[in-house]
Design a protein around this motif. Sequence first.
Motif, PDB file in Angstrom:
ATOM      1  N   VAL A   1      -8.921   7.721  52.835  1.00 22.71           N
ATOM      2  CA  VAL A   1     -10.022   7.591  51.882  1.00 22.71           C
ATOM      3  C   VAL A   1     -10.559   8.994  51.618  1.00 22.71           C
TER       4      VAL A   1
ATOM      5  N   VAL B   1     -13.486  11.394  50.065  1.00 20.98           N
ATOM      6  CA  VAL B   1     -14.888  11.437  49.668  1.00 20.98           C
ATOM      7  C   VAL B   1     -15.243  12.880  49.347  1.00 20.98           C
TER       8      VAL B   1
ATOM      9  N   THR C   1     -12.316   4.066  42.976  1.00 25.95           N
ATOM     10  CA  THR C   1     -13.333   3.024  42.793  1.00 25.95           C
ATOM     11  C   THR C   1     -14.101   3.192  41.489  1.00 25.95           C
TER      12      THR C   1
ATOM     13  N   GLU D   1     -20.795  -0.344  42.608  1.00 27.54           N
ATOM     14  CA  GLU D   1     -20.051   0.603  43.422  1.00 27.54           C
ATOM     15  C   GLU D   1     -19.859   0.082  44.850  1.00 27.54           C
ATOM     16  N   ARG D   2     -20.906  -0.461  45.446  1.00 27.45           N
ATOM     17  CA  ARG D   2     -20.793  -1.008  46.806  1.00 27.45           C
ATOM     18  C   ARG D   2     -19.742  -2.115  46.850  1.00 27.45           C
TER      19      ARG D   2
ATOM     20  N   VAL E   1     -16.162  -0.583  46.454  1.00 27.43           N
ATOM     21  CA  VAL E   1     -15.699   0.073  47.681  1.00 27.43           C
ATOM     22  C   VAL E   1     -15.280  -0.975  48.707  1.00 27.43           C
TER      23      VAL E   1
ATOM     24  N   LEU F   1     -13.296   7.550  46.532  1.00 26.23           N
ATOM     25  CA  LEU F   1     -14.605   6.952  46.276  1.00 26.23           C
ATOM     26  C   LEU F   1     -15.393   7.843  45.340  1.00 26.23           C
TER      27      LEU F   1
ATOM     28  N   ALA G   1     -20.958   7.228  46.473  1.00 22.53           N
ATOM     29  CA  ALA G   1     -20.713   5.996  47.233  1.00 22.53           C
ATOM     30  C   ALA G   1     -21.282   6.069  48.646  1.00 22.53           C
TER      31      ALA G   1
ATOM     32  N   THR H   1     -21.863   1.121  52.875  1.00 28.88           N
ATOM     33  CA  THR H   1     -20.578   1.778  52.600  1.00 28.88           C
ATOM     34  C   THR H   1     -20.221   2.719  53.742  1.00 28.88           C
TER      35      THR H   1
END
Length: 167
Positions: free
Chosen positions: A6, A8, A33, A61-62, A65, A78, A82, A88
């Motif tokens: 993932v 970020v 996402t 968004e939540r 994800v 993400l 997020a 999250t």
Amino acid sequence: MAPVVVLVGAPGCGKTTVGRALAATLGVEFRDTDTDIEQLAGKPIPEIFIDEGEAHFRTLERAAVAAALAAGTGVLALGGGAVLAEETRAALVGHRVVHLSVELPDAVKRVGLGAGRPLLAINPRATLKHLLDQRRPLYAEVATETVVTDGRTPAQVVDEVAALLPR
């Protein structure tokens, strides 16, 4: 099942660019996402912000994800904000999460004047600085690894992220 990794990070760190290239390198699918949210809402993110507001976007968004983590395949990127949601951050525990770190000068170069980025519509440089300051501790909280992207090509970042992943 869990995503391979993932990604970020702040706007301009390269989550989408690096994510697509990393997925191609690994031979897995790429999922973003932000794209999921746009497909679900039937409109671009800036329109969601204008029509329904940031709170509605964050709700979408939540959910996006959570769904993407549950689907659990490939490389997942993400949206930059997020990690603001506590649920999250909690959902990311146990996943391999790579924070693509970027400092303000490189982020500004990459996002330009914020076209298509609703949170950067007014005074993009100051807003981006605020977002970096606000979110950096949250990225660090969820990350299992951090990769610096400043002054580097996407290929260099992909190589470093790929080297962090189990074979």
